[in-house]
Design a protein around this motif. Structure first.
Motif, PDB file in Angstrom:
ATOM      1  N   GLY A   1      82.093  29.774 140.679  1.00 61.89           N
ATOM      2  CA  GLY A   1      83.487  29.955 140.298  1.00 61.89           C
ATOM      3  C   GLY A   1      84.094  28.654 139.808  1.00 61.89           C
ATOM      4  N   GLU A   2      83.722  27.577 140.494  1.00 61.28           N
ATOM      5  CA  GLU A   2      84.262  26.267 140.118  1.00 61.28           C
ATOM      6  C   GLU A   2      83.779  25.859 138.718  1.00 61.28           C
ATOM      7  N   GLU A   3      82.510  26.191 138.454  1.00 55.55           N
ATOM      8  CA  GLU A   3      81.950  25.858 137.148  1.00 55.55           C
ATOM      9  C   GLU A   3      82.694  26.578 136.030  1.00 55.55           C
ATOM     10  N   ARG A   4      82.983  27.880 136.312  1.00 59.32           N
ATOM     11  CA  ARG A   4      83.717  28.676 135.310  1.00 59.32           C
ATOM     12  C   ARG A   4      85.114  28.103 135.089  1.00 59.32           C
ATOM     13  N   GLU A   5      85.703  27.625 136.190  1.00 65.41           N
ATOM     14  CA  GLU A   5      87.051  27.050 136.095  1.00 65.41           C
ATOM     15  C   GLU A   5      87.033  25.784 135.218  1.00 65.41           C
ATOM     16  N   VAL A   6      86.020  24.948 135.434  1.00 71.04           N
ATOM     17  CA  VAL A   6      85.886  23.720 134.631  1.00 71.04           C
ATOM     18  C   VAL A   6      85.698  24.084 133.165  1.00 71.04           C
ATOM     19  N   LEU A   7      84.811  25.029 132.922  1.00 70.28           N
ATOM     20  CA  LEU A   7      84.535  25.475 131.557  1.00 70.28           C
ATOM     21  C   LEU A   7      85.814  25.999 130.897  1.00 70.28           C
ATOM     22  N   GLY A   8      86.563  26.797 131.634  1.00 69.66           N
ATOM     23  CA  GLY A   8      87.807  27.365 131.116  1.00 69.66           C
ATOM     24  C   GLY A   8      88.794  26.274 130.732  1.00 69.66           C
ATOM     25  N   LYS A   9      88.920  25.280 131.605  1.00 69.68           N
ATOM     26  CA  LYS A   9      89.873  24.188 131.323  1.00 69.68           C
ATOM     27  C   LYS A   9      89.435  23.389 130.096  1.00 69.68           C
ATOM     28  N   ILE A  10      88.130  23.160 129.974  1.00 70.32           N
ATOM     29  CA  ILE A  10      87.620  22.406 128.816  1.00 70.32           C
ATOM     30  C   ILE A  10      87.913  23.180 127.525  1.00 70.32           C
ATOM     31  N   ILE A  11      87.686  24.486 127.559  1.00 72.17           N
ATOM     32  CA  ILE A  11      87.947  25.300 126.362  1.00 72.17           C
ATOM     33  C   ILE A  11      89.429  25.251 126.005  1.00 72.17           C
ATOM     34  N   GLN A  12      90.300  25.274 127.015  1.00 74.91           N
ATOM     35  CA  GLN A  12      91.746  25.175 126.759  1.00 74.91           C
ATOM     36  C   GLN A  12      92.086  23.851 126.075  1.00 74.91           C
ATOM     37  N   ILE A  13      91.407  22.778 126.489  1.00 69.55           N
ATOM     38  CA  ILE A  13      91.670  21.454 125.889  1.00 69.55           C
ATOM     39  C   ILE A  13      91.139  21.414 124.453  1.00 69.55           C
ATOM     40  N   LEU A  14      89.990  22.067 124.222  1.00 66.34           N
ATOM     41  CA  LEU A  14      89.371  22.017 122.894  1.00 66.34           C
ATOM     42  C   LEU A  14      90.149  22.847 121.866  1.00 66.34           C
ATOM     43  N   LYS A  15      90.719  23.964 122.309  1.00 67.73           N
ATOM     44  CA  LYS A  15      91.320  24.929 121.373  1.00 67.73           C
ATOM     45  C   LYS A  15      92.300  24.302 120.369  1.00 67.73           C
ATOM     46  N   PRO A  16      93.279  23.502 120.848  1.00 63.62           N
ATOM     47  CA  PRO A  16      94.236  22.950 119.874  1.00 63.62           C
ATOM     48  C   PRO A  16      93.608  21.926 118.926  1.00 63.62           C
ATOM     49  N   MET A  17      92.383  21.495 119.223  1.00 63.17           N
ATOM     50  CA  MET A  17      91.743  20.451 118.407  1.00 63.17           C
ATOM     51  C   MET A  17      90.930  21.039 117.251  1.00 63.17           C
ATOM     52  N   VAL A  18      90.764  22.354 117.237  1.00 64.65           N
ATOM     53  CA  VAL A  18      89.926  22.973 116.202  1.00 64.65           C
ATOM     54  C   VAL A  18      90.740  24.045 115.475  1.00 64.65           C
ATOM     55  N   PRO A  19      90.283  24.489 114.289  1.00 68.60           N
ATOM     56  CA  PRO A  19      91.033  25.512 113.564  1.00 68.60           C
ATOM     57  C   PRO A  19      91.278  26.759 114.432  1.00 68.60           C
ATOM     58  N   GLU A  20      92.419  27.407 114.181  1.00 65.72           N
ATOM     59  CA  GLU A  20      92.943  28.443 115.083  1.00 65.72           C
ATOM     60  C   GLU A  20      91.953  29.572 115.392  1.00 65.72           C
ATOM     61  N   ASP A  21      91.211  30.018 114.367  1.00 63.50           N
ATOM     62  CA  ASP A  21      90.356  31.193 114.576  1.00 63.50           C
ATOM     63  C   ASP A  21      88.948  30.825 115.054  1.00 63.50           C
ATOM     64  N   THR A  22      88.732  29.580 115.450  1.00 65.79           N
ATOM     65  CA  THR A  22      87.385  29.159 115.882  1.00 65.79           C
ATOM     66  C   THR A  22      87.091  29.711 117.278  1.00 65.79           C
ATOM     67  N   GLU A  23      85.945  30.367 117.386  1.00 66.56           N
ATOM     68  CA  GLU A  23      85.558  30.891 118.697  1.00 66.56           C
ATOM     69  C   GLU A  23      84.827  29.778 119.459  1.00 66.56           C
ATOM     70  N   ILE A  24      85.227  29.587 120.696  1.00 69.51           N
ATOM     71  CA  ILE A  24      84.559  28.573 121.518  1.00 69.51           C
ATOM     72  C   ILE A  24      83.890  29.260 122.697  1.00 69.51           C
ATOM     73  N   THR A  25      82.573  29.119 122.770  1.00 72.91           N
ATOM     74  CA  THR A  25      81.808  29.703 123.885  1.00 72.91           C
ATOM     75  C   THR A  25      81.066  28.552 124.580  1.00 72.91           C
ATOM     76  N   PRO A  26      80.447  28.822 125.727  1.00 73.65           N
ATOM     77  CA  PRO A  26      79.688  27.753 126.389  1.00 73.65           C
ATOM     78  C   PRO A  26      78.587  27.182 125.498  1.00 73.65           C
ATOM     79  N   GLU A  27      78.073  28.012 124.571  1.00 71.75           N
ATOM     80  CA  GLU A  27      76.960  27.564 123.717  1.00 71.75           C
ATOM     81  C   GLU A  27      77.439  26.825 122.463  1.00 71.75           C
ATOM     82  N   THR A  28      78.731  26.783 122.239  1.00 70.46           N
ATOM     83  CA  THR A  28      79.241  26.136 121.023  1.00 70.46           C
ATOM     84  C   THR A  28      78.819  24.668 120.991  1.00 70.46           C
ATOM     85  N   ASP A  29      78.274  24.247 119.828  1.00 69.99           N
ATOM     86  CA  ASP A  29      77.844  22.860 119.648  1.00 69.99           C
ATOM     87  C   ASP A  29      79.069  22.032 119.222  1.00 69.99           C
TER      88      ASP A  29
END
Lengths: 392, 79
Positions: free
Chosen positions: B2-30
């Motif tokens: 659960g903690e890992e998922r929480e970390v991943l979720g927070k990282i994705i939230q931080i990344l989202k505003p840094m990339v174009p709006e419609d970019t999908e971000i998954t754990p496998e995203t390079d």
């Protein structure tokens, strides 16, 4: 799969650069006419993209010292400082640098890159923390990596970011070495050294200043940024190179920590390489003497610097943050930078072109660097060439 | 987990505003090839992650980071 396959991406990137910017990578200095003029592709050009800040690479006294040392001691030392490669010249240069910088100890290395590699790979070891300005030179990154210290970057010249990091890292209760440069080689700006010294003292860290571009350029006696800012006694380690203001090849580290000497036994890049050649040592020593006795060189360097910076500013070009002998002209489009760079060369002016990812902010630079040897006419010619190519 | 998922979720939230709006971000995203994160952006992202988790991320560990999940794994070790 062969051993070179891992370079595929780099090869592709290199080929793209060659196709688009090939002219830049094919520059060969056919003949050096003076410290500010050379022949490139059969054409005489003004050199406005070197690091020859005081013009000493072609100084007659330096050349004579190098020739005499070669005749007396040979073309190379053929050995490490640890073995047969310590000549009296190396020891004398170390003393001269210590006297010049007001330090108790100095070690001379074979290159400036090697100096940072040797010092940082030994000083910042496992368990230590290296905290470096993001714009630091590759030799600093490489030295820290080689030593195995944990590396942290702070945003370039951003004191708030530095303090935030120091405050967090202080909890580790280990050695923290802050690393900055006197003048940053790309943007040409000074480190905020007074503020950094305050933070270093507050958090009990060590401070290393790489004065590669600022030695001979800044300070009343040309000792660098620490002298100019009046904080020499607060700096733990100074590194530098002979390949800029001193017009030779080599590097050094000076310190008032007498334990610096242990690096002679601990530092692999010091031990496992041949020592600097007699000619380099002799010309660097002579150049250091000249820096000491001829402050007029620094005066001329700054006159030229201010003249070109003012001229380029008047053309509304996007320059570095402050007038120093490194004057980057910044372009958002690398192809526009290439057009101007080619045009400058055609008009007889050579400057460096710096392309992403080597630039700190993704833009492209035409990096001009000034020398005390540039004449007022040459400075005007550089400005005229930029004006003709960027007007409108 | 659960903690890992929480970390991943927070990282994705931080990344989202840094990339174009419609970019999908998954754990496998390079991070480099899919999101085109350059060195300046990466400094900004790391600073935000450090502030979010109150940690210091050594740049040495980034050599092992290619995907969003790699980043989350390294962050988890530092928390």
């Amino acid at each position: 799969m062969n051993i070179f396959d891992k370079f595929d991406k780099l090869v592709q990137a290199g080929q793209k650069l060659e196709q688009e910017f090939g002219a830049f990578f094919q520059v060969v200095m056919d003949e050096i006419l003076s410290s500010t003029e050379a022949v490139i592709n059969g054409k005489k050009v003004i050199l406005a993209g070197t690091n020859n800040y005081l013009g000493l690479s072609m100084d007659p006294e330096c050349i004579e010292a190098a020739c005499q040392a070669t005749r007396q001691n040979g073309t190379g030392t053929t050995g490490s400082r640890m073995a047969n490669g310590t000549f009296s010249g190396h020891v004398q240069l170390e003393k001269a640098l210590s006297n010049f910088l007001g330090c108790s100890n100095t070690i001379v290395f074979t290159t400036g890159y090697g100096a940072n590699l040797a010092v940082l790979s030994s000083l910042a070891g496992p368990g230590d923390i290296a905290l470096l300005d993001a714009d630091c030179h590759a030799s600093i990154y490489d030295g820290c990596r080689m030593g195995g210290a944990e590396m942290f970057r702070f945003k370039h010249n951003n004191m708030e970011d530095l303090e935030k990091r120091l405050s967090r890292l202080q909890k580790r209760k280990t050695n923290i070495l802050i690393i900055i440069e006197g003048l940053y080689s790309m943007l040409g700006d000074r480190a905020c050294i007074r503020e950094i010294v305050e933070l270093k003292e507050k958090y009990g860290a060590y401070l290393l200043v790489d004065e590669a571009h600022s030695l001979g350029v800044l300070g009343e006696n040309g000792r660098g940024l620490a002298e100019e800012a009046g904080v020499s006694d607060k700096v733990d380690f100074i590194t530098g190179t002979f390949s800029k203001s001193l017009g030779a090849t080599g590097g050094f580290c000076s310190s008032n920590h007498q334990q610096l000497e242990i690096l002679r036994y601990a530092s692999r890049p010091y031990i496992f390489t041949a020592s600097p050649s007699p000619s380099n040592i002799a010309s660097a020593r002579k150049a250091l003497e000249i820096i000491t006795k001829r402050p007029d060189l620094r005066t001329r360097l700054w006159q030229n610097t201010n003249a070109l910076y003012d001229r380029l500013s008047s053309l509304k070009l996007n320059l570095g943050p402050e007038p120093t002998p490194i004057i980057p002209v910044r372009f958002t489009d690398p192809h526009e930078a290439l057009r101007v760079w080619k045009g400058l060369l055609a008009k007889g002016v050579y400057v460096n072109m710096v392309l992403p990812p080597a630039t700190p902010d993704g833009s492209a630079f035409l990096r001009c660097s000034m020398s005390a040897s540039h004449t007022p006419e040459q400075v005007s010619a550089i400005g005229d060439a930029f004006e003709a190519l960027t007007a409108g | 987990m659960g903690e890992e998922r929480e970390v991943l979720g927070k990282i994705i939230q931080i990344l989202k505003p840094m990339v174009p709006e419609d970019t999908e971000i998954t754990p496998e995203t390079d991070l480099a090839t899919d999101l085109s994160i350059d060195s300046l952006k990466s400094m900004e992202i790391l600073a935000q992650i450090e502030d979010t988790f109150d940690i210091s991320i050594p740049i040495n560990v980034l050599a092992e980071v290619r995907t969003v999940e790699d980043l989350a794994t390294q962050i988890k070790k530092l928390i």
